[in-house]
Design a protein around this motif. Sequence first.
Motif, mmCIF file in Angstrom:
data_model
loop_
_atom_site.group_PDB
_atom_site.id
_atom_site.type_symbol
_atom_site.label_atom_id
_atom_site.label_comp_id
_atom_site.label_asym_id
_atom_site.label_seq_id
_atom_site.Cartn_x
_atom_site.Cartn_y
_atom_site.Cartn_z
ATOM 1 N N TYR A 144 -4.580 1.969 5.277
ATOM 2 C CA TYR A 144 -5.459 1.603 4.165
ATOM 3 C C TYR A 144 -5.095 2.433 2.943
ATOM 4 O O TYR A 144 -4.393 3.458 3.050
ATOM 5 C CB TYR A 144 -6.930 1.803 4.531
ATOM 6 N N TYR B 215 -4.802 0.856 -2.971
ATOM 7 C CA TYR B 215 -4.012 -0.297 -3.398
ATOM 8 C C TYR B 215 -4.083 -1.408 -2.345
ATOM 9 O O TYR B 215 -4.252 -1.145 -1.155
ATOM 10 C CB TYR B 215 -2.543 0.099 -3.586
ATOM 11 N N GLY B 216 -3.900 -2.645 -2.779
ATOM 12 C CA GLY B 216 -3.745 -3.759 -1.846
ATOM 13 C C GLY B 216 -5.006 -4.117 -1.081
ATOM 14 O O GLY B 216 -6.113 -3.646 -1.371
ATOM 15 N N ASN B 217 -4.825 -4.963 -0.074
ATOM 16 C CA ASN B 217 -5.923 -5.419 0.774
ATOM 17 C C ASN B 217 -5.902 -4.670 2.091
ATOM 18 O O ASN B 217 -4.840 -4.512 2.703
ATOM 19 C CB ASN B 217 -5.802 -6.928 1.033
ATOM 20 N N ASN B 218 -7.058 -4.222 2.559
ATOM 21 C CA ASN B 218 -7.124 -3.472 3.812
ATOM 22 C C ASN B 218 -8.557 -3.441 4.313
ATOM 23 O O ASN B 218 -9.485 -3.919 3.644
ATOM 24 C CB ASN B 218 -6.574 -2.057 3.620
ATOM 25 N N PHE B 219 -8.746 -2.879 5.487
ATOM 26 C CA PHE B 219 -10.051 -2.844 6.142
ATOM 27 C C PHE B 219 -11.107 -2.145 5.289
ATOM 28 O O PHE B 219 -12.242 -2.618 5.176
ATOM 29 C CB PHE B 219 -9.912 -2.140 7.496
ATOM 30 N N ARG C 44 -16.536 -4.529 0.282
ATOM 31 C CA ARG C 44 -16.984 -5.798 -0.311
ATOM 32 C C ARG C 44 -18.074 -6.440 0.531
ATOM 33 O O ARG C 44 -19.120 -6.848 0.007
ATOM 34 C CB ARG C 44 -15.793 -6.744 -0.451
ATOM 35 N N LYS D 224 -11.359 -1.680 2.024
ATOM 36 C CA LYS D 224 -11.782 -2.450 0.849
ATOM 37 C C LYS D 224 -12.543 -3.708 1.247
ATOM 38 O O LYS D 224 -13.488 -4.122 0.573
ATOM 39 C CB LYS D 224 -10.562 -2.771 -0.010
ATOM 40 N N THR D 225 -12.149 -4.302 2.387
ATOM 41 C CA THR D 225 -12.889 -5.465 2.880
ATOM 42 C C THR D 225 -14.307 -5.070 3.275
ATOM 43 O O THR D 225 -15.284 -5.765 2.950
ATOM 44 C CB THR D 225 -12.179 -6.087 4.085
ATOM 45 N N ALA E 244 1.132 -10.351 7.977
ATOM 46 C CA ALA E 244 0.025 -11.269 8.271
ATOM 47 C C ALA E 244 -0.004 -11.511 9.780
ATOM 48 O O ALA E 244 0.603 -12.457 10.295
ATOM 49 C CB ALA E 244 0.209 -12.575 7.513
ATOM 50 N N GLN F 197 -12.706 4.943 -5.557
ATOM 51 C CA GLN F 197 -13.255 3.609 -5.738
ATOM 52 C C GLN F 197 -14.419 3.599 -6.734
ATOM 53 O O GLN F 197 -15.195 4.515 -6.790
ATOM 54 C CB GLN F 197 -13.718 3.046 -4.387
ATOM 55 N N GLN G 172 0.821 -1.210 0.000
ATOM 56 C CA GLN G 172 0.000 0.000 0.000
ATOM 57 C C GLN G 172 0.860 1.268 0.000
ATOM 58 O O GLN G 172 0.671 2.158 -0.826
ATOM 59 C CB GLN G 172 -0.920 -0.005 1.223
#
Length: 282
Positions: A153, A156-160, A166, A162-163, A64, A282, A11
């Motif tokens: 956050y 880019y990438g995975n984060n709270f 979804r 974007k989660t 992780a 987004q 990120q």
Amino acid sequence: MKILVTGSNGQLGSELREYLETNPRYETYFLDRRQLPLDQTLIIQDILGMYQPDLIIHTAAYTAVDKAESEPRQADLINHLASEEIAQYCRLHNVRLIAISTDYVFDGTSDTPLTEKAAVGPINTYGLTKLKGEQAILRWAPESIVIRTSWVYSAYGNNFVKTMLRLMTERTEVAVINDQIGSPTYAKDLARAIFDVIEGDDWVGGIYNYSNEGEISWYDFACAIKEIKGLECKIKPIPTIQYPTPAKRPKYALLDKSKIKRTFKVEVPNWKVSLVEMLNKQ
């Protein structure tokens, strides 16, 4: 100036690319985990030597958090021992270093914003390995700048964020923890702060805190995402005890940003202003 950034696909690495690659004053190198395998510590200094940077921005890490509980050696290898190799290289070759750390170095029992002098006491493996990485960096290269941040956050990438986006579109209800307190960090804002440090007249080594302004819970964060995007999903607040995870999380991780604002004249936006900016992408 030659700048090398580790964790180029993360990120913060992705946000830094937007700031640095278009600036003609800098010759930049962005290395991902294939180009700089941090779990192969014996070759790290040789790889860095190929680029001969003047400044390294070390954003790469084993992040992780829950998985680290079952892979402590791998987490230590990447977060601690690889950071030590980078710091040793910087000392040997007179290279400046900015390294990113975490609020997880604290135990989460405070009830007032945490300064850089607050007592550390990690309660999970990830936090412990990041703390050991900090200590190794400042032992070998004491003029380095270590920036502790939290709840990162980005687009880019995975984060709270974007989660949550979804889940809120897939479900009619989501449960979110309401008793962990802190402030999120928009990676673009952190990248901008790092750019301000690089562009500044003075280099003052040491530990600094950076997150967006404000004090919220994860539940508050989720509610703001819902409000800004106009979603219909119900958000249910729950205590940490109802959402057990392999790694414990600090209950309170609000960072005091006075030092970085004072030293480098960094402006820190409010968390909601930055969230709106990110969500508009987004």
